[in-house]
Design a protein around this motif. Structure first.
Motif, short mmCIF file in Angstrom:
data_model
loop_
_atom_site.label_atom_id
_atom_site.label_comp_id
_atom_site.label_asym_id
_atom_site.label_seq_id
_atom_site.Cartn_x
_atom_site.Cartn_y
_atom_site.Cartn_z
N UNK D 74 0.72 -1.27 -0.15
CA UNK D 74 0.04 0.05 0.15
C UNK D 74 0.75 1.25 -0.15
N UNK D 75 1.87 1.44 0.82
CA UNK D 75 2.65 2.76 0.78
C UNK D 75 3.29 2.71 -0.60
N UNK D 76 3.66 1.54 -1.45
CA UNK D 76 4.22 1.84 -2.64
C UNK D 76 3.04 2.50 -3.62
N UNK D 77 1.93 1.80 -3.33
CA UNK D 77 0.96 2.25 -4.35
C UNK D 77 0.65 3.59 -4.23
N UNK D 78 0.48 3.97 -2.89
CA UNK D 78 0.16 5.33 -2.51
C UNK D 78 1.31 6.47 -2.97
N UNK D 79 2.42 5.97 -2.89
CA UNK D 79 3.53 7.04 -3.55
C UNK D 79 3.49 7.03 -5.04
N UNK D 80 2.95 5.78 -5.57
CA UNK D 80 3.04 5.80 -6.95
C UNK D 80 1.71 6.62 -7.64
N UNK D 81 0.62 6.78 -6.82
CA UNK D 81 -0.50 7.62 -7.31
C UNK D 81 -0.61 8.91 -6.84
N UNK D 82 0.29 9.26 -5.87
CA UNK D 82 0.29 10.63 -5.09
C UNK D 82 0.09 11.74 -6.33
N UNK D 83 0.91 11.78 -7.13
CA UNK D 83 0.94 12.73 -8.02
C UNK D 83 -0.35 13.03 -8.86
N UNK D 85 -3.44 12.80 -7.35
CA UNK D 85 -4.21 13.26 -6.12
C UNK D 85 -4.50 15.11 -6.14
N UNK D 86 -3.45 15.85 -6.57
CA UNK D 86 -3.62 17.08 -6.54
C UNK D 86 -2.77 17.62 -5.42
N UNK D 87 -2.51 16.77 -4.38
CA UNK D 87 -1.74 17.03 -3.17
C UNK D 87 -0.51 16.66 -3.03
N UNK D 88 0.48 16.89 -2.14
CA UNK D 88 1.77 16.22 -2.12
C UNK D 88 1.89 15.55 -0.55
N UNK D 89 0.97 16.18 0.16
CA UNK D 89 1.15 15.28 1.54
C UNK D 89 0.23 14.03 1.51
N UNK D 163 -1.98 20.73 2.28
CA UNK D 163 -1.83 19.88 0.84
C UNK D 163 -0.39 19.45 0.68
N UNK D 164 0.49 20.18 1.57
CA UNK D 164 1.71 19.64 1.51
C UNK D 164 2.65 19.23 2.58
N UNK D 165 2.08 19.57 3.65
CA UNK D 165 2.85 19.47 4.92
C UNK D 165 1.99 18.96 5.85
N UNK D 166 2.27 18.16 7.10
CA UNK D 166 1.61 17.61 7.98
C UNK D 166 0.73 18.64 8.74
N UNK D 167 -0.46 18.69 8.33
CA UNK D 167 -1.53 19.58 8.82
C UNK D 167 -2.81 19.18 8.23
N UNK D 168 -3.59 20.14 8.40
CA UNK D 168 -5.07 19.98 7.66
C UNK D 168 -6.13 20.52 8.55
N UNK D 169 -7.43 20.18 7.96
CA UNK D 169 -8.44 20.83 8.18
C UNK D 169 -8.97 20.45 9.78
N UNK D 228 -12.48 15.73 -11.40
CA UNK D 228 -11.93 16.03 -12.86
C UNK D 228 -10.52 16.48 -12.92
N UNK D 229 -9.83 16.08 -13.94
CA UNK D 229 -8.66 16.40 -14.23
C UNK D 229 -8.36 17.70 -13.99
N UNK D 230 -7.32 18.35 -13.03
CA UNK D 230 -7.10 19.74 -13.05
C UNK D 230 -7.89 20.13 -11.80
N UNK D 231 -8.89 19.68 -11.54
CA UNK D 231 -9.84 20.40 -10.34
C UNK D 231 -9.44 19.62 -9.13
N UNK D 232 -8.62 18.65 -8.79
CA UNK D 232 -8.65 18.04 -7.46
C UNK D 232 -7.99 19.18 -6.71
N UNK D 233 -6.99 19.84 -6.97
CA UNK D 233 -6.30 20.70 -5.80
C UNK D 233 -7.32 21.95 -5.38
#
Lengths: 507, 97, 114, 294
Positions: D74-83, D85-89, D163-169, D228-233
């Protein structure tokens, strides 16, 4: 977008959105919320029924990801049957609740217990409905946990809409049992994820979980879910909670809420674990048998109307667990020898057992609503106090009787077909113990239903004070009771849908 | 025991031991206020454990939600009970119209 | 034995200690504390036990599960505390004293034999 | 009916402890302390403990070395598909994209708890300073002036940072809730009430935002919550902002709206335990008992 995506979205997110609408706190938002929730749930379940009949089990990859990264919604015949019966019961109870909670125009103050109950019943019930539909459609372990928490919190809150000290205590006890059950389930999820590296039920089924950690997870999750389903001997919380709650809440809790955790148990034991072991199946069946006897005997000893029905729920839930050993009939003769269960599943036990779950949902909701009408009329709950009520509320009396007919398994009710199928399976497998239990349980059911009817018919001690019962409340109960009593006639369609996917949809 | 005994290992051992010790103590004590204070201490220790486990998101959430908000919820309940019991009259209970 | 094992074992210990307290302690607030602590025990296992690529970084999927679990635990704790306070306001006791099994609603009805 | 269930006794003890000058020790003990006399017999405690010991040993043995001996698929799959998702965290990716449905339901759990707490008792009773006192307390006023804007800014920053660092809503929402509780207790802010429509709308906004976005993308991508493509972020950022505010309001509600003891509306305590579960009178035109009556 195909039908599968559309109808699963409607079934889960329709009631959720409706709950937010009902949170508006005005009479019209409550009505709009209940209408929207009932409409989307009915549309979703019927749409999925058509879809699954046409093309077999369907799935919806939420977020477009699919397992193992994302969460999948998955609908097979079992899901669709549970969704549909929940939608039918839910719509009837929603209608009933509009009258039961009285004049909705006075709920703005929220100061009286009745005003608060009127105000918060709809949002709580719609959240619960969304969670239930989510459980029926979920194919992901952690997602099941989150849905279970919504279910547990909302269900306990429905009990404490009643203000008596006893109902408050019962609701607290229910909440504690429910939360501890969720925690046991969550630990099982954590162990399974550690061991197999996936949360998807389908991937887990493919991995054929075995070994000590898999067994430990199943044991933990089974105890947790059995506590929520009130399987003997973890049933003690149920009668006070279901008897103490307001009538619409009692109907929902007994009819559909306990079925949510039962559904998870069936999915885990059969779809994921492939039947686990014969010994385990016999143990579950044995607990079910104990529940039938214990619940029925205690139902006979109760002196209050709603407690009779609540103990009857404990007993009737037992039948659903008798299905476990009967599904793998080869294991019966082995006398509890462990080992992988037979891959030959019994269609009779499967359709019979699930049909019993469906007919219990319809019948028990009808009986609790009818009982609610009687106690609403006399504002008392003791059996003695409903004396003679049959003459003033003939429709409710009829609804209670028809519901009892289905519970006891008399033809042409769905309860009859279900019990007959289970009996046939038990006889052909030589399981005479189960034959005896099913028969004795049916006789005891007739006894406690007659006990209530005798009180209701008693002319000599007719009580004086009587509050008129809105017609809508009587019709809601009667229609559900008629559905329960006649579902047996149309059982073939139910069998067809239940065999879509069957006992082990992922094998 | 194939690994060498390092400072990190000892630190992790101490944190894990502290976690279990705090839980044992807070579940055994008979005084509610003491239990709540121990619960908050447990939450903060847990945040440290999350950092050691390589989960900074969770550490932040645990400090804010686990120790902070949950601790405040318990204290709030304690205070309501204390007012009822007549043990705390510093912050009176007021009913808003 | 690795440092991760230590945390997983601590999780098992916390879970079972808390379960023991929920079952055996009668005071409602301790029951609520116990339920909350059972959750944290599972979180410890979830972050320490599953496989990870980098020994210094936890698997992001369990991290997401634990973050969700923490929020759910806050919600459940808040409701359980609210309900416990209502039990105290209705019965005057922080224990589940009114045994819902015992009392029959009708004072004149004969007690069911037991 | 007798003992703790007796409404009269209940009211009497409540009144005594409120009017009494000293601390009512006899009454404090059962509420704030637990001498263990209500627990089951000691033998039961020990037996439950003995049952749990082998369970613990089994689990500990099963978990030994688990992290090292399994395949990190799973960690490998997440790393593979992270780009995608629109976010880097990666944790934010899991929460708002891969498993956004869980996060939606998680906020629904908060809403359910809030509605359930609202249903428990009438109105709200907030503990705090008398209204307007905060201005007269220089230290408190200074703390409020400093802490509240800081908390607000930090919350905005944490939401954006997620979206990029350890934090969030959720972290941001907790911080905002802390500021809200502080303002409420200091009586600078009127506590949000369950009856106020804006409170309901904001509290529901988190779930509503999720469901509306999920359904809105359905016709375009064919799946609920599939951005949709480009709308994720931008969509994730918007959802996070709605979540942070909703979580904050719900947490404040959970703090101020839990019942107090005794409940001031004494009518609740005089409910006939054998009658209507909602405490209604039998006759439809009968007036309910006057709450102010002695």
């Amino acid at each position: 977008m195909t039908g599968a995506e559309l109808w699963t979205t409607a079934a889960v997110f329709g009631p959720l959105l409706a709950a937010l609408v009902a949170l508006g706190g005005r009479p019209w938002t409550l009505k709009a919320g209940l209408a929207l929730g009932s409409g989307t749930a009915l549309a979703g379940s019927l749409g999925l029924w058509v879809e699954v009949t046409r093309q077999g089990p369907v799935r919806h990859l939420l977020g477009g990801w699919g397992a193992p990264l994302g969460i999948e919604l998955w609908a097979d015949g079992f899901s669709v049957a549970m969704l549909t019966v929940t939608a039918v019961v839910g719509a009837a109870v929603s209608l009933y609740s509009l009258s039961y909670f009285g004049d909705l125009s006075e709920l703005d103050a929220g100061a009286s217990p009745a005003g608060r109950a009127a105000r918060y019943f709809a949002p709580l019930w719609l959240l619960l409905w969304a969670a239930l539909n989510g459980i029926y459609l979920s194919a992901d372990l952690f997602n099941l946990y989150v849905s279970l928490e919504i279910l547990g919190l909302a269900a306990a809150a429905l009990v404490t809409l009643a203000v008596t000290p006893k109902a408050t205590v019962a609701g607290m006890r229910y909440l504690i049992v429910s939360l501890v059950g969720s925690m046991l389930f969550l630990l099982g999820v954590a162990l399974l994820y550690t061991e197999f590296g996936t949360l998807s039920l389908e991937e887990l089924a493919a991995a054929a979980p075995a070994g000590p950690m898999a067994a430990a997870s199943l044991a933990l999750m089974t105890v947790g879910m059995a506590a929520k389903t009130a399987l003997f001997p973890l049933h003690a919380w149920l009668p006070p909670a279901h008897a103490g709650a307001p009538a619409p809440a009692s109907a929902l809790l007994s009819a559909v809420v306990v079925k949510g955790s039962f559904f998870i148990l069936v999915r885990l034991w059969f779809a994921v674990y492939g039947g686990a072991s014969d010994g385990g199946l016999l143990l579950m069946g044995g607990l079910g048998a104990a529940a039938i006897l214990w619940g029925s005997v205690l139902a006979l000893r109760q002196r209050s109307l709603k407690r009779v029905i609540a103990y009857s729920t404990v007993a009737q839930l037992g039948y659903l667990f008798i299905m476990f050993p009967l599904l793998a009939p080869e294991g019966l003769g082995a006398g509890g020898a462990s080992g992988p269960a037979s891959p030959e599943w019994s269609d009779d036990a499967w359709t019979g057992g699930i049909l019993l779950a469906l007919s219990h949902a319809l019948a028990k909701a009808a009986m609790f609503m009818a009982a609610g009408n009687m106690t609403y009329a006399v504002a008392r709950d003791a059996l003695r106090d409903i004396s003679g009520v049959a003459h003033r509320l003939p429709m409710s009396f009829l609804a209670f009787g028809l519901g009892g007919l289905s519970l006891a398994g008399l033809p042409p009710s769905a309860g009859f077909v279900g019990k007959w199928l289970l009996l046939r399976e038990a006889i052909s497998a030589g399981g005479w113990f189960w034959v005896a239990i099913i028969t004795i349980g049916g006789l005891l059911t007739i006894a406690y239903v007659l006990m209530v009817l005798r009180h209701a018919l008693d002319l000599k001690a007719s009580s004086g004070d009587f509050r008129p019962v809105p017609k809508r409340m009587e019709w809601a109960a009667l229609l559900l009771a008629l559905a329960a009593a006649t579902l047996g006639v149309r059982a073939t369609e139910t069998f067809q849908i239940l065999l879509q996917g069957g006992v082990t949809p992922w094998s | 025991m194939t690994e060498p005994l390092t400072v990190g290992f000892v630190l992790d051992g101490l944190v894990a031991l502290l976690l279990v010790g705090l839980v044992f103590r807070l579940l055994r004590t008979r005084h509610l206020f003491e239990a709540i204070m121990l619960y908050v201490a447990y939450g903060l220790t847990l945040a440290l454990a999350w950092v050691r486990l390589g989960a900074p998101d969770i550490a932040l959430a645990e400090a804010a939600l686990g120790a902070g908000v949950t601790g405040a919820l318990f204290l709030n309940a304690w205070h309501r009970m204390a007012v009822r019991a007549g043990a705390d009259e510093r912050l009176p209970m007021e009913s808003d119209p | 034995m690795t440092p991760l094992d230590l945390y997983a074992w601590a999780g098992v210990a916390v879970f079972l200690l808390a379960l023991h307290a929920v079952v055996t302690r009668a005071h409602l607030i301790w029951k609520v504390l116990g339920i909350n602590l059972m959750g944290t025990g599972v979180f410890l296992i979830l972050l320490a036990a599953p496989a990870r690529r980098d020994p210094l970084v936890a698997d992001p999927l369990p991290q997401g599960m634990v973050l969700t679990g923490i929020v759910v635990a806050v919600a459940a704790t808040a409701l359980a505390l609210g309900m416990a306070l209502r039990v105290m306001s209705r019965t005057g006791s922080p224990f589940l004293t009114v045994d819902p099994e015992s009392a029959d609603p009708d004072p004149d009805a004969p007690e069911p034999p037991s | 009916m007798s003992g703790p269930t007796d409404p009269q006794a209940n009211n009497a003890t409540g009144a005594a402890s409120e009017t009494g000058t000293g601390v009512d020790h006899a009454h404090v003990r059962p509420l704030l302390e637990d001498d263990g006399s209500r627990d089951g017999p000691a033998i039961l405690t020990w037996m439950v403990g003995l049952l749990l010991v082998p369970a613990g040993v089994l689990l500990a043995l099963g978990l030994r070395g688990a992290a090292d001996s399994r395949d990190p698929r799973i960690p490998d799959l997440i790393a593979e598909h992270l780009p995608e998702t629109g976010v880097s965290n990666p944790v934010t990716g899991v929460l708002l994209n891969f498993r956004g449905y869980d996060t939606l339901l998680e906020v629904a759990v908060l809403v359910a708890a809030m509605v359930a707490v609202w249903s428990l008792d009438r109105g709200q009773r907030v503990f705090g300073l008398p209204a307007g006192r905060a201005r007269d307390e220089p230290v408190l006023a200074a703390v409020l002036r400093l802490a509240v804007p800081t908390a607000f800014l930090t919350a905005v920053y944490l939401t954006w940072l997620g979206s990029s660092e350890p934090a969030g809503a959720f972290q941001a929402g907790a911080l905002l809730a802390g500021a809200g509780v502080l303002l409420t207790v200091a009586r600078v802010m009127r506590p949000p009430t369950a009856a106020a429509l804006p409170v309901r709308i904001i509290a529901a906004g988190g779930v509503a935002g999720f469901v509306v976005v999920g359904i809105a993308v359905l016709p375009f991508t064919g799946a609920f919550l599939a951005y949709p493509e480009g709308w994720a972020y931008p969509l994730i950022l918007g959802l996070e902002a709605a979540l942070a505010v909703a979580v904050a309001v719900i947490l404040v509600e959970l703090f101020v709206d839990v019942p107090s003891i005794p409940a001031p509306d004494s009518t609740l305590d005089t409910v006939d335990p054998t009658g209507d579960p909602l405490g209604r009178a039998l006759a439809p035109d009968a007036t309910p008992p006057d709450p102010g009556a002695p």
